[in-house]
Design an enzyme around this catalytic site. Structure first.
Site: not given
Ligand code: E4P
Length: 220
Positions: A86
């Protein structure tokens, strides 16, 4: 639409996998820290998630320069065949994604908030693009409208490689329903949201009445 779990909690991942609906997992530094994660145990933790979940498991890089991201990505990719790296959308992240995609390493470009960011992630070779919904809602903007725009824009073009849109930063059921109706390929959701998605008051009420009537059958 496929369901990913947005967590680093091993018990929640095991539970969702047992339901037969878990297609993948996304983690980020915040989610790992929430589990009391330590740096020295990070790679082992990702490996344990990959042991539970066969699908793509996103593990995030934290370097801010291209070569640092590539180095972290290669280490993460070596942990298990289903690790997806990622990488945040930013110039260095795009440059790293191009190199990683050329080396056959799947990248999930994260922190995606605009149509141009989504298009550039796809052009750089990202296998997954993650528009964030909830963080727009946090600043009183319509995160779902942005998600819809990114899906339409990505569907307008052929990038020469498969791309899946992951609806991320999901906070509640309605985000998931709307993302499915817009054609998002994947929704990555906290376990609490997954639990709510499987429930409906009419299901509970129907079950109660079936069980009550079954008691009558048993006592007849
Ligand atoms: C997933 O890939 C993201 O990092 C995550 O959904 C972020 O979520 P948040 O905005 O609740 O931190």
């Amino acid at each position: 639409m496929k369901f990913f779990l947005d967590t680093a909690n091993l018990r929640d991942i095991e539970e969702a996998a047992s339901w037969g609906v878990l297609a993948g997992v996304t983690t980020n530094p915040t989610l790992y820290a929430r589990e009391g994660g330590r740096l020295a145990e990070f790679h082992g933790h990702i490996q344990r998630i990959c042991d539970i979940c066969d699908g793509p498991v996103s593990a995030e890089t934290v370097s801010l320069d291209r070569d640092g991201i590539i180095l972290e990505a290669e280490e993460l990719h070596a942990l298990a065949p289903n690790v997806v790296v990622k990488v945040p959308v930013m110039p260095e992240g795009l440059a790293a994604t191009k190199v990683l995609a050329d080396r056959g390493i799947d990248v999930n470009m994260t922190l995606c908030f605009t149509v141009p960011q989504a298009l550039m992630a796809a052009r750089a070779g990202a296998r997954y693009v993650s528009p964030f919904i909830g963080r727009f809602d946090d600043i009183s903007e319509d995160g779902l409208e942005h998600l819809g725009n990114m899906i339409v824009a990505l569907n307008n073009y052929d990038f020469g490689h498969p791309i899946e849109v992951i609806a991320a930063s999901v906070r509640h059921n309605q985000h998931v329903v709307a993302a499915a109706l817009m054609g998002a390929d994947i929704a990555t959701v906290p376990f609490g949201v997954l639990e709510k998605l499987v429930k409906h008051p009419l299901t509970d009420r129907g079950l109660e009445s079936f069980l009550a009537d079954w008691e009558k059958v048993k006592n007849a």
